[in-house]
Design an enzyme around this catalytic site. Structure first.
Site, mmCIF file in Angstrom:
data_model
loop_
_atom_site.group_PDB
_atom_site.id
_atom_site.type_symbol
_atom_site.label_atom_id
_atom_site.label_comp_id
_atom_site.label_asym_id
_atom_site.label_seq_id
_atom_site.Cartn_x
_atom_site.Cartn_y
_atom_site.Cartn_z
ATOM 1 N N HIS A 68 0.927 -1.408 0.100
ATOM 2 C CA HIS A 68 -0.097 -0.197 -0.084
ATOM 3 C C HIS A 68 0.789 1.326 -0.123
ATOM 4 O O HIS A 68 0.474 2.427 0.312
ATOM 5 C CB HIS A 68 -0.951 0.027 1.043
ATOM 6 C CG HIS A 68 -1.923 -1.130 1.034
ATOM 7 N ND1 HIS A 68 -3.064 -1.041 0.012
ATOM 8 C CD2 HIS A 68 -2.182 -2.229 1.821
ATOM 9 C CE1 HIS A 68 -3.891 -2.038 0.305
ATOM 10 N NE2 HIS A 68 -3.310 -2.794 1.267
ATOM 11 N N HIS A 180 -1.424 -8.953 9.003
ATOM 12 C CA HIS A 180 -2.188 -8.199 10.187
ATOM 13 C C HIS A 180 -2.381 -9.124 11.355
ATOM 14 O O HIS A 180 -3.063 -8.933 12.212
ATOM 15 C CB HIS A 180 -3.260 -7.486 9.539
ATOM 16 C CG HIS A 180 -3.136 -6.527 8.737
ATOM 17 N ND1 HIS A 180 -4.039 -5.546 8.480
ATOM 18 C CD2 HIS A 180 -2.034 -5.976 8.209
ATOM 19 C CE1 HIS A 180 -3.376 -4.425 7.741
ATOM 20 N NE2 HIS A 180 -2.049 -4.845 7.476
#
Ligand SMILES: [Fe+2]
Ligand SMILES: [Fe+2]
Length: 273
Positions: A68, A180
């Site tokens: 990202h 995550h």
């Protein structure tokens, strides 16, 4: 060297837990260096210059990115004037920014921070093994760097483990990001490199990977376009990895996971108190 790595900061709740907890931890544990992955810090997607500065001000020495990296278009420009900001080294040649940064601690120790991105179940990238080899050859442990942290931003555990063995004995810490979710395989590899497949995120775990759970759930149930993903806004868990590094060898001597706040079970290192 006392080193803390923090996994992907997701949105406002992730930024809040870092701002609230990191200054105190830095002082209480007398940390020499902190590196934070912030690829999801701006609304879940990418990083702005203001948030980059915020994360440094909270007590980070360097900030890493990931797939990202450039979701906030501004990053294509400000990354060039952000010497402590590291994006994957195996982006194609000509990509703005840098894949490694050498930062100096308050004690004058040199910490090399490198990031590479995996290729399994991810976008096509240059070879992460070759890219890591190049960065380590340019700044070897014990000669040009007193400690080396590698952030492997990847989906597949197999690729992260392979990169860990590839770098074993040549870096102080190789830690995974991107999924995550913190893994329980943190350990020191035979050659002396601290390793964990994934550090987890600094974000709200009452979510789907830090995002408000309704839209991800809807997309699994109905294969139709919906609304934008928004970061979950509940209390975040600070997730990361604490590593103590031998000053003579640059290799790891102690490792422990960090999980603080939010809805995950709490765990803190017992060797710095
Ligand atoms: Fe992420
Ligand atoms: Fe990612």
């Amino acid at each position: 060297m006392r080193l803390l790595f923090l996994g992907d900061v997701v949105g406002r709740s992730g930024r809040t837990v870092v701002a609230e907890q990191l200054p105190g931890l830095r002082q209480a544990w007398r940390l020499d260096a902190v590196v934070t992955n912030a690829e999801n810090a701006a609304g879940g997607f990418g990083l702005t210059e203001a948030i980059y500065e915020e994360i440094l001000a909270a007590g980070s020495d360097a900030v890493t990115l990931g797939n990202h990296a450039f979701d906030q278009r501004d990053a294509l420009v400000f990354i060039e004037r952000a010497p402590r900001l590291v994006r994957p080294a195996n982006y194609p040649a000509g990509t703005p920014g840098r894949g490694a940064a050498l930062v100096e601690t308050a004690k004058g120790q040199r910490l090399l921070v490198v990031q590479v991105m995996g290729r399994v179940f991810m976008d096509a990238m240059d070879d992460p093994f070759a890219a890591l080899d190049r960065e380590l050859a340019a700044c070897p442990l014990g000669r040009s760097a007193d400690a080396i942290l590698v952030d492997v931003h990847a989906e597949a555990t197999s690729e992260k483990q392979a990169l860990g063995h590839f770098a074993d004995g040549r870096v102080s810490l190789l830690v995974g990001t991107h999924t995550h979710v913190p893994t329980s395989d943190f350990r020191i590899l035979p050659g002396g490199t601290a390793f964990q497949s994934d550090a987890g995120m600094c974000g709200d775990y009452d979510s789907v990977l830090g995002m408000d759970k309704e839209e991800p759930l809807r997309r699994f149930l109905r294969k139709t376009p919906g609304v934008r993903f928004e970061p979950a806004a509940g209390e975040a868990t600070l997730c990361g990895l604490a590593v103590e590094i031998d000053d003579a060898t640059g290799l790891a001597v102690r490792i422990a996971p960090v999980r603080l706040g939010g809805c995950l079970s709490r765990t803190l290192p017992d060797f710095w108190t």
